[in-house]
Design a protein around this motif. Structure first.
Motif, PDB file in Angstrom:
ATOM      1  N   LEU A 148       0.853  -1.189   0.000  1.00 29.88           N
ATOM      2  CA  LEU A 148       0.000   0.000   0.000  1.00 29.88           C
ATOM      3  C   LEU A 148       0.886   1.236   0.000  1.00 29.88           C
ATOM      4  O   LEU A 148       1.808   1.344   0.821  1.00 29.88           O
ATOM      5  N   VAL A 149       0.615   2.153  -0.908  1.00 29.23           N
ATOM      6  CA  VAL A 149       1.419   3.361  -1.016  1.00 29.23           C
ATOM      7  C   VAL A 149       0.500   4.527  -1.368  1.00 29.23           C
ATOM      8  O   VAL A 149      -0.542   4.330  -2.016  1.00 29.23           O
ATOM      9  N   GLN A 150       0.886   5.711  -0.967  1.00 27.51           N
ATOM     10  CA  GLN A 150       0.114   6.895  -1.319  1.00 27.51           C
ATOM     11  C   GLN A 150       0.422   7.322  -2.749  1.00 27.51           C
ATOM     12  O   GLN A 150       1.504   7.038  -3.287  1.00 27.51           O
ATOM     13  N   ALA A 151      -0.518   8.018  -3.344  1.00 29.16           N
ATOM     14  CA  ALA A 151      -0.308   8.548  -4.693  1.00 29.16           C
ATOM     15  C   ALA A 151       0.954   9.405  -4.712  1.00 29.16           C
ATOM     16  O   ALA A 151       1.221  10.177  -3.785  1.00 29.16           O
ATOM     17  N   GLY A 152       1.730   9.222  -5.775  1.00 27.81           N
ATOM     18  CA  GLY A 152       3.006   9.917  -5.886  1.00 27.81           C
ATOM     19  C   GLY A 152       4.178   9.135  -5.346  1.00 27.81           C
ATOM     20  O   GLY A 152       5.336   9.504  -5.567  1.00 27.81           O
ATOM     21  N   GLY A 153       3.894   8.051  -4.637  1.00 30.09           N
ATOM     22  CA  GLY A 153       4.945   7.246  -4.046  1.00 30.09           C
ATOM     23  C   GLY A 153       5.537   6.245  -5.027  1.00 30.09           C
ATOM     24  O   GLY A 153       5.196   6.239  -6.218  1.00 30.09           O
ATOM     25  N   SER A 154       6.421   5.399  -4.495  1.00 27.11           N
ATOM     26  CA  SER A 154       7.137   4.433  -5.318  1.00 27.11           C
ATOM     27  C   SER A 154       7.103   3.049  -4.683  1.00 27.11           C
ATOM     28  O   SER A 154       7.006   2.914  -3.460  1.00 27.11           O
ATOM     29  N   LEU A 155       7.197   2.054  -5.526  1.00 25.14           N
ATOM     30  CA  LEU A 155       7.376   0.664  -5.114  1.00 25.14           C
ATOM     31  C   LEU A 155       8.279  -0.018  -6.121  1.00 25.14           C
ATOM     32  O   LEU A 155       8.323   0.377  -7.297  1.00 25.14           O
ATOM     33  N   ARG A 156       8.971  -1.054  -5.676  1.00 28.50           N
ATOM     34  CA  ARG A 156       9.737  -1.881  -6.592  1.00 28.50           C
ATOM     35  C   ARG A 156       9.275  -3.324  -6.465  1.00 28.50           C
ATOM     36  O   ARG A 156       9.367  -3.916  -5.381  1.00 28.50           O
ATOM     37  N   LEU A 157       8.802  -3.847  -7.547  1.00 31.16           N
ATOM     38  CA  LEU A 157       8.389  -5.242  -7.594  1.00 31.16           C
ATOM     39  C   LEU A 157       9.563  -6.110  -8.050  1.00 31.16           C
ATOM     40  O   LEU A 157      10.372  -5.680  -8.880  1.00 31.16           O
ATOM     41  N   SER A 158       9.617  -7.310  -7.509  1.00 30.84           N
ATOM     42  CA  SER A 158      10.649  -8.263  -7.895  1.00 30.84           C
ATOM     43  C   SER A 158      10.003  -9.526  -8.429  1.00 30.84           C
ATOM     44  O   SER A 158       8.929  -9.929  -7.957  1.00 30.84           O
ATOM     45  N   CYS A 159      10.656 -10.153  -9.367  1.00 33.09           N
ATOM     46  CA  CYS A 159      10.212 -11.430  -9.919  1.00 33.09           C
ATOM     47  C   CYS A 159      11.430 -12.351  -9.952  1.00 33.09           C
ATOM     48  O   CYS A 159      12.281 -12.215 -10.829  1.00 33.09           O
ATOM     49  N   ALA A 160      11.509 -13.242  -8.986  1.00 38.88           N
ATOM     50  CA  ALA A 160      12.629 -14.166  -8.893  1.00 38.88           C
ATOM     51  C   ALA A 160      12.335 -15.421  -9.691  1.00 38.88           C
ATOM     52  O   ALA A 160      11.296 -16.062  -9.495  1.00 38.88           O
ATOM     53  N   ALA A 161      13.248 -15.777 -10.577  1.00 37.01           N
ATOM     54  CA  ALA A 161      13.091 -16.970 -11.401  1.00 37.01           C
ATOM     55  C   ALA A 161      13.921 -18.108 -10.834  1.00 37.01           C
ATOM     56  O   ALA A 161      15.019 -17.892 -10.322  1.00 37.01           O
ATOM     57  N   SER A 162      13.417 -19.301 -10.936  1.00 33.16           N
ATOM     58  CA  SER A 162      14.157 -20.485 -10.511  1.00 33.16           C
ATOM     59  C   SER A 162      13.876 -21.622 -11.481  1.00 33.16           C
ATOM     60  O   SER A 162      12.889 -21.591 -12.215  1.00 33.16           O
ATOM     61  N   GLY A 163      14.749 -22.585 -11.492  1.00 35.68           N
ATOM     62  CA  GLY A 163      14.585 -23.711 -12.393  1.00 35.68           C
ATOM     63  C   GLY A 163      15.336 -23.520 -13.691  1.00 35.68           C
ATOM     64  O   GLY A 163      15.925 -24.452 -14.220  1.00 35.68           O
TER      65      GLY A 163
END
Length: 119
Positions: free
Chosen positions: A10-25
Motif C-alpha cells: 500500500l502506497v500513497q499517490a506519488g509514491g514508489s514501489l519496486r516489484l521483484s520477480c525471482a526466477a528459478s529452475g
C-alpha cells in the motif's frame, strides 16, 4: 521456470514501489520477461517487458514512470514504479516466454502481488 513475484503493498499517490520477480529452475535470460496487471473488474493488461537482448518496452499508461530491469546474476526481474497513481492499483504478475504485449506470448506466470495506491 518458476516465478515468484513480490514487493507489492500500500502506497500513497506519488509514491514508489519496486516489484521483484525471482526466477528459478532456469535462467530468465532464456526468456523475454514481462509484467502484467489486473485491476478489479478489468481485463489483464500489459505493463512492461524486457527482451532477452535487453531492449525494453512499456504500455503508454506507465511510460516515463515505470522501469523494468533484469539482474542476470540474481536471476530476477524488477519493476520500479514511481509517481504511482490510484489507477495503478491492481494485482501485478510477472511472466516469462517469447514476449510481446499479449499474455498469450508468455508460458510461465508468477502468482501475483497486490499493489494498492491510495489517493
Amino acid at each position: 521456470v518458476q516465478l515468484q513475484a513480490s514487493g507489492g503493498g500500500l502506497v500513497q499517490a506519488g509514491g514508489s514501489l519496486r516489484l521483484s520477480c525471482a526466477a528459478s529452475g532456469q535462467t530468465s535470460r532464456n526468456y523475454d520477461m514481462g509484467w502484467f496487471r489486473r485491476a478489479p473488474g478489468k481485463e489483464r493488461e500489459f505493463v512492461a517487458a524486457i527482451r532477452r537482448i535487453g531492449s525494453r518496452y512499456y504500455a503508454n499508461s506507465v511510460k516515463g514512470r515505470f522501469t523494468i530491469s533484469r539482474d542476470i546474476i540474481e536471476n530476477t526481474v524488477y519493476l520500479q514504479m514511481n509517481s504511482l497513481k490510484p489507477e495503478d492499483t491492481a494485482v501485478y504478475y510477472c511472466a516469462a516466454g517469447s514476449g510481446g504485449i499479449a499474455g498469450t506470448g508468455y508460458d510461465y506466470w508468477g502468482q501475483g502481488t497486490q499493489v494498492t495506491v491510495s489517493s
